[in-house]
Design a protein around this motif. Structure first.
Motif, short mmCIF file in Angstrom:
data_model
loop_
_atom_site.label_atom_id
_atom_site.label_comp_id
_atom_site.label_asym_id
_atom_site.label_seq_id
_atom_site.Cartn_x
_atom_site.Cartn_y
_atom_site.Cartn_z
N GLU A 1 83.99 103.38 61.93
CA GLU A 1 84.65 102.10 62.23
C GLU A 1 83.63 100.97 62.14
OE1 GLU A 1 87.26 101.81 65.73
OE2 GLU A 1 86.03 100.10 66.31
N PHE A 2 84.02 99.89 61.47
CA PHE A 2 83.20 98.69 61.35
C PHE A 2 83.96 97.54 62.00
CE2 PHE A 2 82.44 101.36 57.63
CZ PHE A 2 81.08 101.56 57.71
N ARG A 3 83.46 97.08 63.15
CA ARG A 3 84.13 96.01 63.89
C ARG A 3 83.33 94.72 63.73
NH1 ARG A 3 87.90 95.76 67.86
NH2 ARG A 3 87.93 98.04 67.95
N ASN A 4 84.04 93.64 63.39
CA ASN A 4 83.42 92.33 63.23
C ASN A 4 83.20 91.70 64.61
OD1 ASN A 4 82.51 89.84 62.46
ND2 ASN A 4 84.37 89.22 61.40
N VAL A 5 81.93 91.55 64.99
CA VAL A 5 81.58 90.94 66.28
C VAL A 5 81.08 89.51 66.10
CG1 VAL A 5 81.06 93.15 67.36
CG2 VAL A 5 79.26 91.93 66.13
N ALA A 6 81.22 88.97 64.90
CA ALA A 6 80.81 87.59 64.67
C ALA A 6 81.91 86.64 65.13
CB ALA A 6 80.50 87.37 63.19
N GLN A 7 81.61 85.36 65.10
CA GLN A 7 82.57 84.33 65.52
C GLN A 7 83.44 83.84 64.39
OE1 GLN A 7 80.23 81.26 67.38
NE2 GLN A 7 79.49 82.59 69.00
N GLY B 1 85.11 85.00 60.22
CA GLY B 1 85.42 86.11 59.35
C GLY B 1 84.25 86.46 58.44
N ARG B 2 84.05 87.76 58.24
CA ARG B 2 82.94 88.23 57.41
C ARG B 2 83.47 89.24 56.39
NH1 ARG B 2 78.59 84.83 57.84
NH2 ARG B 2 78.07 84.44 60.01
N SER B 3 82.84 89.25 55.23
CA SER B 3 83.20 90.22 54.21
C SER B 3 82.34 91.46 54.36
CB SER B 3 83.01 89.61 52.81
OG SER B 3 81.67 89.21 52.62
N THR C 1 91.71 92.80 53.00
CA THR C 1 91.35 91.66 52.17
C THR C 1 89.82 91.60 52.10
OG1 THR C 1 91.37 90.21 54.10
CG2 THR C 1 93.42 90.45 52.87
N SER C 2 89.32 90.59 51.40
CA SER C 2 87.87 90.46 51.26
C SER C 2 87.21 89.98 52.54
CB SER C 2 87.55 89.49 50.12
OG SER C 2 88.11 88.22 50.39
N MET C 3 87.97 89.57 53.53
CA MET C 3 87.43 89.02 54.76
C MET C 3 88.03 89.74 55.96
SD MET C 3 85.18 86.60 55.38
CE MET C 3 85.36 85.63 53.90
N ILE C 4 87.17 90.12 56.91
CA ILE C 4 87.61 90.76 58.14
C ILE C 4 87.50 89.74 59.27
CG2 ILE C 4 87.18 92.64 59.77
CD1 ILE C 4 86.08 94.27 57.50
N ALA C 5 88.60 89.49 59.96
CA ALA C 5 88.64 88.47 61.00
C ALA C 5 87.80 88.90 62.20
CB ALA C 5 90.09 88.21 61.42
N PRO C 6 87.36 87.92 63.02
CA PRO C 6 86.60 88.27 64.22
C PRO C 6 87.40 89.18 65.15
CG PRO C 6 86.42 85.93 63.76
CD PRO C 6 87.45 86.47 62.83
N THR D 1 69.48 114.33 54.66
CA THR D 1 69.24 113.01 55.25
C THR D 1 69.55 111.95 54.20
OG1 THR D 1 67.51 113.85 56.71
CG2 THR D 1 67.59 111.46 56.36
N ASP D 2 70.48 111.06 54.53
CA ASP D 2 70.87 110.01 53.59
C ASP D 2 71.35 108.82 54.41
OD1 ASP D 2 71.57 108.61 51.26
OD2 ASP D 2 72.09 110.50 50.25
N ALA D 3 71.89 107.80 53.75
CA ALA D 3 72.34 106.59 54.46
C ALA D 3 73.37 105.86 53.61
CB ALA D 3 71.16 105.67 54.78
N LEU D 4 74.34 105.26 54.29
CA LEU D 4 75.28 104.34 53.66
C LEU D 4 74.70 102.94 53.71
CD1 LEU D 4 78.78 105.43 55.06
CD2 LEU D 4 77.89 105.82 52.77
N THR D 5 74.87 102.18 52.65
CA THR D 5 74.41 100.79 52.61
C THR D 5 75.58 99.87 52.90
OG1 THR D 5 72.70 101.34 50.99
CG2 THR D 5 73.28 99.02 51.23
N ILE D 6 75.49 99.13 54.00
CA ILE D 6 76.53 98.19 54.41
C ILE D 6 76.12 96.81 53.93
CG2 ILE D 6 77.96 97.41 56.32
CD1 ILE D 6 77.94 100.46 55.80
N SER D 7 76.82 96.29 52.95
CA SER D 7 76.49 94.99 52.36
C SER D 7 77.36 93.91 52.99
CB SER D 7 76.70 95.04 50.84
OG SER D 7 76.38 93.78 50.26
N THR D 8 76.73 92.89 53.58
CA THR D 8 77.43 91.77 54.22
C THR D 8 76.85 90.46 53.69
OG1 THR D 8 75.89 91.59 56.09
CG2 THR D 8 77.69 93.17 56.29
N GLU D 9 77.42 89.35 54.16
CA GLU D 9 76.93 88.04 53.76
C GLU D 9 75.54 87.76 54.29
OE1 GLU D 9 79.89 85.55 55.35
OE2 GLU D 9 81.37 85.96 53.79
#
Length: 285
Positions: A151-157, A159-161, A191-196, A215-223
């Motif tokens: 789960e990826f939750r937007n904790v910003a104030q 919307g973030r992509s 959509t391309s934007m996840i609301a706060p 051992t590996d990793a997912l790359t989470i790309s944000t603004e």
């Protein structure tokens, strides 16, 4: 007589309009009305006239010269450009107050999009919370397929992509990024934007080809940059405990002896083989 003249009714309104335009003064200049054409302090008093007669003082200008000078001064006054209308004291103070407020510094609220939303341990700002923050697969078997929901939750104030890049290892694969409106059964494409405060889900699958650790990793790309989500495959490895070396005791040449050796597995589940020097002899357990 006794009739209302419409023109007289609008005279007051027209005068207020002209005053607001500045074409006429709001108050009459009573000083200019009471001011005579020739100042009184320039006139000779009876005492000065008598003193001039006794001393024989003659005026410097004749009447003709005085008339010419007066005409010249009057011509200059007429040709002088008109003085623009000015504000009274109350209006001037009011306008100065407005100008002062316009020139004062104004502290606007900073756009939250450019504010630091959340600081990670490395000092970078990440607008999303990961749940779980470390994905770990345990007790897996070769040939099985295992899934973990992230789960990826937007904790910003604002919307973030969000974009998730897959792992480098072929053993790990990811599904599509899904948006969840408080109901996991009704997931739809985001959509391309996840609301706060909202969150997105993604499933990561692990299909092991061996029992070794991965051992590996997912790359989470944000603004605000790229962030890594660790992906671990950890299995408790088998740990064999046995006597080494095995002592068979004293034996005569040409004779045979045997001894039972106990082999215990203190670790995870696994298989092992006993290989001798003879290549055709092999024991599997």
């Amino acid at each position: 007589e006794g009739l209302i003249v419409p023109r007289h009714m609008v005279e007051g309104v027209e005068r207020e309009i002209e005053i607001s335009k500045g074409t006429i003064a709001q108050h009459e200049n009573f000083l200019s009305l009471s001011k005579p054409e020739e100042p009184n302090h320039l006139r000779l008093t009876k005492s000065l006239q008598h003193r001039a007669e006794v001393r024989g003082i003659q005026p410097r200008l004749t009447e003709e010269q005085r008339s010419t000078l007066v005409a010249k001064i009057e011509e200059q006054r007429v040709s002088r450009p008109p003085v623009p209308p000015t504000l009274n004291t109350e209006q001037t103070l009011h306008n100065n107050k407005i100008v002062k407020e316009m020139q004062a510094k104004i502290n606007f609220l900073k756009n939250p999009r450019y504010a630091v939303d959340r600081a990670r341990k490395d000092g970078k700002a990440c607008p999303f919370w990961f749940s779980p923050d470390v994905v770990t697969f345990r007790d897996y078997q070769i040939g099985g397929v295992y899934e973990v929901d992230i789960e990826f939750r937007n904790v910003a104030q604002v919307g973030r992509s969000l974009r998730v890049l897959p792992c480098k290892s072929k053993a790990f694969s990811i599904g599509p990024l899904l948006y969840d409106a408080n109901n996991k059964a009704s997931r739809v494409a985001p959509t391309s934007m996840i609301a706060p405060g909202m969150f997105a889900h993604i499933k990561i699958r692990f299909a092991p080809e061996h029992l070794n650790d991965e051992t590996d990793a997912l790359t989470i790309s944000t603004e605000l940059g790229d962030f890594d989500l660790p992906i671990l495959a950890r299995r408790r490895q088998p740990e064999l405990v046995y006597e080494s070396p095995v002592h068979c005791g004293c034996i005569l040449a040409g004779s045979q002896t045997s001894r039972t050796v106990s082999i215990a597995n203190r670790g995870g589940e696994g298989s092992f083989r006993l290989i001798t020097d003879e290549p055709e002899v092999e024991y599997e357990a």
